[in-house]
Write a protein that holds these residues in place. Sequence first.
Motif, PDB file in Angstrom:
ATOM      1  N   SER A 193       0.829  -1.211   0.000  1.00  0.00           N
ATOM      2  CA  SER A 193       0.000   0.000   0.000  1.00  0.00           C
ATOM      3  C   SER A 193       0.858   1.254   0.000  1.00  0.00           C
ATOM      4  CB  SER A 193      -0.924   0.011   1.225  1.00  0.00           C
ATOM      5  OG  SER A 193      -1.885  -1.002   1.149  1.00  0.00           O
ATOM      6  N   ALA A 348      -2.711   2.561   7.543  1.00  0.00           N
ATOM      7  CA  ALA A 348      -1.869   1.635   6.777  1.00  0.00           C
ATOM      8  C   ALA A 348      -0.807   1.104   7.731  1.00  0.00           C
ATOM      9  CB  ALA A 348      -1.227   2.357   5.600  1.00  0.00           C
ATOM     10  N   SER A 354      -3.823  -4.807   1.595  1.00  0.00           N
ATOM     11  CA  SER A 354      -3.728  -3.551   0.860  1.00  0.00           C
ATOM     12  C   SER A 354      -5.094  -3.181   0.306  1.00  0.00           C
ATOM     13  CB  SER A 354      -2.709  -3.686  -0.279  1.00  0.00           C
ATOM     14  OG  SER A 354      -3.108  -4.705  -1.178  1.00  0.00           O
ATOM     15  N   ASN A 372      -6.752   1.997   3.775  1.00  0.00           N
ATOM     16  CA  ASN A 372      -5.358   2.328   4.051  1.00  0.00           C
ATOM     17  C   ASN A 372      -5.236   3.828   3.814  1.00  0.00           C
ATOM     18  OD1 ASN A 372      -3.382  -0.173   4.479  1.00  0.00           O
ATOM     19  ND2 ASN A 372      -5.032  -0.829   3.109  1.00  0.00           N
TER      20      ASN A 372
END
Length: 592
Positions: A193, A348, A354, A372
């Motif tokens: 991410s 995140a 992700s 995220n």
Amino acid sequence: MPDASTLGPLPQWDLADLYPSPDGPELAGDLERSADKAKSFRASLEGKVAGLSGADLAAAIAEYEAIEEVLGRIMSYAHLRYAGDMSDPEIGKFYQSMQEKVNAISTELLFFTLEINRIAEADLAAKMDDPALAHYAPWLREVRAFRDHQLSDELEQMLHEKYVAGRAAWTRLFDETMARLRFPFDGETLTTSEILDKLSHRDGAVRKKAAESLSQVLGENVGLFALITNTLAKDKAIDDKWRHYKRPISGRNLSNAVEDEVVDALVEAVRDAYPKLSHRYYAIKAKWFGRDKLDYWDRNAPLPNDDDASISWETARDTVLDAYAAFSPDLAAVGRRFFDNPWIDAPARPGKASGAFAHPTVPAAHPYLLLNYQGKTRDVMTLAHELGHGVHQVLAGPQGHLMSDTPLTLAETASVFGEMLTFRSLLAQRTDPAQRKVMLAGKVEDMLNTVVRQIAFHTFEERVHDARAEGELTPTQLGDIWMEVQRESLGPAFNFEDSYRVFWSYIPHFIHSPFYVYAYAFGDCLVNSLYAVYQDAEQGFAKKYLDMLKAGGTMRHKELLAPFGLDASDPAFWSKGLTVIEGMIDELEQMD
């Protein structure tokens, strides 16, 4: 990545509304009771379903629904724990253990839908005179849609039991591999991410370095990703052959309650529109950057005059809820519950899944959102998108466990509509022409990502599955298909370097849900048409819209869209939706 002082406190979910702990008596008790009830259910009904009266069949469905809801609660809890940290082996073990236990219990229930599908049409029609059974008519319709593709009871049971050691195991391997990957960047190691976020950084040198790091690490693992892709494509081909599906996509379309021809019309309309949409827009964007061509890592680059300021979580929340409230206070009231309660996991962090999703869990509980969040305008739009899903899931909950789920084609409607409401609200607040241009360009890019990019993904899947029928595909062959599709969809305004050849390998939808991706384009085009009806200030639109969301899975797209005068089976329908994007590009061109 912005620090906490910029974004403010980010919420994390509390899964205790599902179960207090993975090893507590509540979960253990539900597993034990479900196993006993499933065995009892099978012992009392196996071989007798066709002979039940309408009232008795309705009672049996209600009992089946109750057991399935508890199993759904268990797996929702296991999945959400796993999504929170896929790198923890103990959490992975718990997730796999729950899959195996729930699979064993649900095997006891498998006979029920198989026997329902063997009831003759005339017999079932007679039973439907009972009001209690008529309540379940939508669910029975969707179950019986698969009658022609049903195998023998023994084969169905074997495939059901093997799932945890087959497709589910390969999917878990993909997820845990992606969660553990780390991407070197300026002396740090970033998660998937975080490195993907760098591709929308203001500095082109940062974007290039992020793309190179992403390519390097994916390339080091591409053999494994190719093996997973090949294995799952072959597994699907075997299943499709036994079930007599005409095409690799046919099973997905059937589960989405949409005809092959409707999806074909969507795909054809979008691909035909590539020159008017993506090719044209990215040529304009290249000109804004003073270049003849963009590098592939510049696709999501902020515009030169974008201030790229970080947006705090509090601002993002208020922006989305205010936009929802301007459309419907009732819609916003449901959305506010997600912020007033620990139903969102926003930070995140290493090991976390992700991307973003909304998980409906079960009607007896409530949905959860995973994000995220990193403070970009796109993250605010993602929040609006996932909150739309969440609100939809809450509103559809009263339909019950068996009928609250919406087909994917319509599941994306509320999410994309929520994005559109938020975008229009933000755009109305911008008086500076430069900032309006940035906002409009950002929306066009989001729509191109939702429509053009997803149909390109769909085309990639089609070509991969077709090619896999001739034999295993090497990473080079997969990269060739990927590059061919990307050049076709994004157009001549891009330089595609060889480092881009492995970017297919991180797309989770190819692994989790084959042929899922066209649902995004379906939803975006549908919402464009839906929003046009709303802009015409039709009386009672908001009520009709909420009624559509409340219907859950009880109606198909034709029935749900009829009150708005829309029909997705009309080939011209898709062109109308695409014209909205084209009109925005026209507006941007006039701003130069």
